[in-house]
Enzyme design. Structure first.
Site, PDB file in Angstrom:
ATOM      1  N   GLY A  98      19.252 -49.668 -21.604  1.00  0.00           N
ATOM      2  CA  GLY A  98      18.353 -48.438 -21.426  1.00  0.00           C
ATOM      3  C   GLY A  98      18.590 -47.551 -22.557  1.00  0.00           C
ATOM      4  N   ASP A 119      22.588 -55.566 -17.343  1.00  0.00           N
ATOM      5  CA  ASP A 119      21.302 -54.988 -17.186  1.00  0.00           C
ATOM      6  C   ASP A 119      20.210 -55.572 -16.344  1.00  0.00           C
ATOM      7  OD1 ASP A 119      20.125 -52.074 -18.683  1.00  0.00           O
ATOM      8  OD2 ASP A 119      18.806 -53.048 -17.593  1.00  0.00           O
ATOM      9  N   LYS A 177      20.527 -47.910  -3.562  1.00  0.00           N
ATOM     10  CA  LYS A 177      21.254 -49.025  -3.507  1.00  0.00           C
ATOM     11  C   LYS A 177      21.987 -48.986  -4.746  1.00  0.00           C
ATOM     12  CE  LYS A 177      19.191 -52.202  -0.281  1.00  0.00           C
ATOM     13  NZ  LYS A 177      18.471 -53.204  -0.238  1.00  0.00           N
ATOM     14  N   TYR A 231      18.328 -39.791  -5.954  1.00  0.00           N
ATOM     15  CA  TYR A 231      18.838 -39.969  -7.139  1.00  0.00           C
ATOM     16  C   TYR A 231      20.063 -38.682  -6.920  1.00  0.00           C
ATOM     17  CZ  TYR A 231      19.656 -39.314 -12.126  1.00  0.00           C
ATOM     18  OH  TYR A 231      19.923 -39.493 -13.323  1.00  0.00           O
ATOM     19  N   LYS A 235      23.774 -39.903  -6.763  1.00  0.00           N
ATOM     20  CA  LYS A 235      24.956 -39.583  -7.710  1.00  0.00           C
ATOM     21  C   LYS A 235      25.864 -38.731  -7.159  1.00  0.00           C
ATOM     22  CE  LYS A 235      22.986 -41.142 -11.799  1.00  0.00           C
ATOM     23  NZ  LYS A 235      23.522 -42.337 -12.571  1.00  0.00           N
ATOM     24  N   GLN A 248      42.822 -43.227  -3.307  1.00  0.00           N
ATOM     25  CA  GLN A 248      43.414 -44.254  -2.591  1.00  0.00           C
ATOM     26  C   GLN A 248      43.953 -45.380  -3.318  1.00  0.00           C
ATOM     27  OE1 GLN A 248      40.658 -45.059   0.759  1.00  0.00           O
ATOM     28  NE2 GLN A 248      41.283 -47.302   1.003  1.00  0.00           N
TER      29      GLN A 248
HETATM   30  N1  LIG Z   1      18.518 -39.512 -20.202  1.00  0.00           N
HETATM   31  C1  LIG Z   1      18.990 -38.600 -19.530  1.00  0.00           C
HETATM   32  O1  LIG Z   1      18.393 -37.268 -19.878  1.00  0.00           O
HETATM   33  C2  LIG Z   1      20.063 -38.319 -18.292  1.00  0.00           C
HETATM   34  C3  LIG Z   1      20.435 -37.105 -17.849  1.00  0.00           C
HETATM   35  C4  LIG Z   1      21.411 -37.130 -16.670  1.00  0.00           C
HETATM   36  C5  LIG Z   1      21.956 -38.594 -16.373  1.00  0.00           C
HETATM   37  N2  LIG Z   1      21.510 -39.630 -16.996  1.00  0.00           N
HETATM   38  C6  LIG Z   1      22.160 -40.804 -16.474  1.00  0.00           C
HETATM   39  O2  LIG Z   1      22.538 -41.566 -17.315  1.00  0.00           O
HETATM   40  C7  LIG Z   1      22.516 -42.922 -17.152  1.00  0.00           C
HETATM   41  C8  LIG Z   1      21.404 -43.741 -18.141  1.00  0.00           C
HETATM   42  O3  LIG Z   1      20.255 -42.977 -18.227  1.00  0.00           O
HETATM   43  P1  LIG Z   1      19.086 -43.410 -19.459  1.00  0.00           P
HETATM   44  O4  LIG Z   1      18.287 -42.083 -19.796  1.00  0.00           O
HETATM   45  O5  LIG Z   1      19.622 -44.268 -20.559  1.00  0.00           O
HETATM   46  O6  LIG Z   1      18.170 -44.109 -18.364  1.00  0.00           O
HETATM   47  P2  LIG Z   1      17.446 -45.596 -18.496  1.00  0.00           P
HETATM   48  O7  LIG Z   1      16.532 -45.830 -17.545  1.00  0.00           O
HETATM   49  O8  LIG Z   1      16.740 -45.898 -20.095  1.00  0.00           O
HETATM   50  O9  LIG Z   1      18.732 -46.731 -18.314  1.00  0.00           O
HETATM   51  C9  LIG Z   1      19.081 -46.893 -17.289  1.00  0.00           C
HETATM   52  C10 LIG Z   1      19.355 -48.656 -17.319  1.00  0.00           C
HETATM   53  O10 LIG Z   1      19.849 -48.853 -16.189  1.00  0.00           O
HETATM   54  C11 LIG Z   1      19.356 -50.378 -15.887  1.00  0.00           C
HETATM   55  N3  LIG Z   1      19.533 -50.501 -14.217  1.00  0.00           N
HETATM   56  C12 LIG Z   1      18.953 -49.752 -13.278  1.00  0.00           C
HETATM   57  N4  LIG Z   1      19.129 -50.272 -12.107  1.00  0.00           N
HETATM   58  C13 LIG Z   1      19.928 -51.136 -12.392  1.00  0.00           C
HETATM   59  C14 LIG Z   1      20.705 -52.003 -11.581  1.00  0.00           C
HETATM   60  N5  LIG Z   1      20.494 -52.002 -10.181  1.00  0.00           N
HETATM   61  N6  LIG Z   1      21.380 -53.211 -12.025  1.00  0.00           N
HETATM   62  C15 LIG Z   1      21.852 -53.146 -13.243  1.00  0.00           C
HETATM   63  N7  LIG Z   1      21.109 -52.339 -14.251  1.00  0.00           N
HETATM   64  C16 LIG Z   1      20.235 -51.351 -14.013  1.00  0.00           C
HETATM   65  C17 LIG Z   1      17.909 -49.988 -16.330  1.00  0.00           C
HETATM   66  O11 LIG Z   1      17.245 -51.294 -16.678  1.00  0.00           O
HETATM   67  C18 LIG Z   1      18.363 -49.380 -17.797  1.00  0.00           C
HETATM   68  O12 LIG Z   1      18.576 -50.257 -18.701  1.00  0.00           O
HETATM   69  C19 LIG Z   1      21.766 -43.269 -15.849  1.00  0.00           C
HETATM   70  O13 LIG Z   1      22.703 -43.217 -14.984  1.00  0.00           O
HETATM   71  C20 LIG Z   1      21.261 -41.627 -15.771  1.00  0.00           C
HETATM   72  O14 LIG Z   1      21.340 -41.014 -14.224  1.00  0.00           O
HETATM   73  C21 LIG Z   1      20.815 -39.594 -18.053  1.00  0.00           C
END
Ligand SMILES: NC(=O)c1ccc[n+]([C@@H]2O[C@H](COP(=O)([O-])OP(=O)(O)OC[C@H]3O[C@@H](n4cnc5c(N)ncnc54)[C@H](O)[C@@H]3O)[C@@H](O)[C@H]2O)c1
Length: 420
Positions: A98, A119, A177, A231, A235, A248
């Protein structure tokens, strides 16, 4: 009587002759067929030889091309530090294809570690990490974290989760999930192999905050049944799981509460304000501002976040830490800045204000500064220029592939639109 006997003698002699003649003719025929056959084979063998040498003439330059390509492939990777066995870690990044995960992959690979990206490509893309494919320190696994995973690692950066509202609202049950079962699976793995796990949590755990700026001891203000709850609550429970496993089972955990982040490889049409403005400016469309544009937002550049994640993982801070840029700008300032940086003639269009649009969102990063020695360093303009460059290239790429992304309207909450 005599003449009858004579006739019988003659005809029997003729029959024998006839038989003899027929036998000779048959032999001659067989000999001629065999001769032809032998002749044809030698012609064919000759032809085959010629054909083979022709093929060889064509194939040899191709072989040479492949050898050249192989040589150039061995030089294609970005420079990677050499780490000794004791310093080199085996690192798993879930969601590593991602936006954030791919930049984290780059940093950890270049630092000399062994990186496994897991991923399911829901929002991630192979293109984000393709420059590492084939490298001996890199592995890419197509796997959904909702299923258990059995590998040997020292550290786990658990980022797998859709991150932008359209993506996490697309399938709220799957989002839940991923954040619950997926996090349990990764914590289970961490426990089994004795790895340390860092959870990519979010500022959304603070919900619609009543305190500004938000520090880590604020418990948040989240609607547990709203459209974003899959979401936000996902989280929050993921954080709860981390601390349950820590208390634990003795699993070492780190929790990063990430605030809005931008940069290359971010999703172009995820409806967030930075991507919307850049896309609109690049495509000569009006930049849509909701309300007066005086509401503020703060954005950090992705490399700052990645440095913060690595610093947190390798620190001894197990309680949650905010990672974000506290530099606030009004939405209108963002719109004007992006328009100027793109050099776009787009106008700014004001749309009706959204009632529940937060007026301020800003991280308190005192803890990160004090305990990690971390703070964002990339100036906003520099980061925006890099993001604009990326979006411009992507638009060209997608135009060549017949796909033009459109900026999404700001997300809808309680029937009203608002900026993220
Ligand atoms: N970008 C932001 O501004 C931001 C802000 C707060 C938190 N986050 C957290 O950072 C993390 C990355 O965010 P991002 O912006 O890179 O988002 P993104 O959507 O680009 O990356 C998320 C990645 O997780 C993969 N993914 C989703 N569900 C999955 C699953 N069930 N099994 C395996 N892979 C799975 C997706 O294919 C993707 O590659 C996330 O957990 C997000 O909640 C991001």
């Amino acid at each position: 009587m005599v003449s009858k006997g004579l006739l019988r003698l003659i005809s029997s002699v003729n029959r024998r002759r006839m038989k003899l003649l027929l036998g000779i003719a048959l032999l001659a025929y067989a000999a001629s067929v065999w001769g032809n056959f032998v002749n044809m084979r030698s012609i064919q063998e000759n032809g085959e030889l010629k054909f083979e040498s022709k093929i060889e003439e064509i194939v040899e330059p191709l072989r040479e091309k492949i050898r050249d390509l192989e040589k150039s492939f061995t030089q294609k990777y970005p420079p990677v530090k050499f780490l000794s066995e004791k310093d080199r870690k085996r690192i798993l990044i879930t969601g590593g294809a991602g936006f954030v995960g791919s930049h984290l992959t780059d940093k950890l690979m270049m630092d000399g570690h062994e990186v496994t990206v897991v991923d399911n490509f829901f929002t991630g893309r192979k293109r984000n990490v393709e420059h590492w494919i084939g490298h001996e320190n890199f592995e890419l696994i197509n796997h959904d974290v909702v299923e258990p995973l059995y590998i040997e690692v020292d550290q786990i950066y658990h980022l797998a989760s859709p991150a932008s509202p359209p993506n996490y609202m697309y399938n709220p049950i799957k989002t839940l999930k991923t954040n619950t079962i997926g996090t349990l699976n990764m914590l289970g793995l961490a426990k089994r192999v004795g790895a340390r796990l860092l959870l990519a949590s979010t500022s959304e755990v603070y919900g619609d905050p009543e305190v500004h700026p938000q520090s880590e001891d604020y418990w948040g203000h989240v609607n547990p049944i709203g459209p974003r709850a899959c979401y936000d609550e996902g989280k929050r429970v993921a954080e709860t799981m981390c601390y349950a496993y820590m208390k634990q089972e003795g699993v070492e955990v780190r929790v990063a509460r990430i605030f809005n982040t931008f940069g290359p490889r971010m999703h172009m049409n995820d409806g967030r304000v930075v991507s919307n403005f850049i896309l609109q400016a690049l495509q000569g469309e009006p930049l849509t501002v909701y309300g007066s544009g005086s509401q503020t937002r703060a954005f950090q550049y992705v490399s700052d976040l990645v440095n913060g994640l690595v610093a947190l993982m390798n620190s001894n801070v197990s309680s949650p830490v905010n990672l974000g840029n506290p530099e606030e700008h009004t939405i209108l300032e963002f719109a004007q800045l992006i328009k100027n940086l793109v050099g776009s003639g787009s106008e700014i269009q004001f749309l009706s204000e959204a009632q529940d649009d937060p007026q301020k969102r800003k991280p308190d990063i005192k803890k990160a500064k004090l305990m990690l020695g971390w703070e964002p360093v990339v100036p906003l303009e520099e980061g925006l220029n890099k993001a604009i460059h990326y979006f411009r290239k992507e638009l060209e790429y997608q135009a060549n592939n017949q796909y033009i992304p459109k900026p999404k309207p700001a997300r809808v909450k309680k029937g009203r639109t608002r900026h993220s």
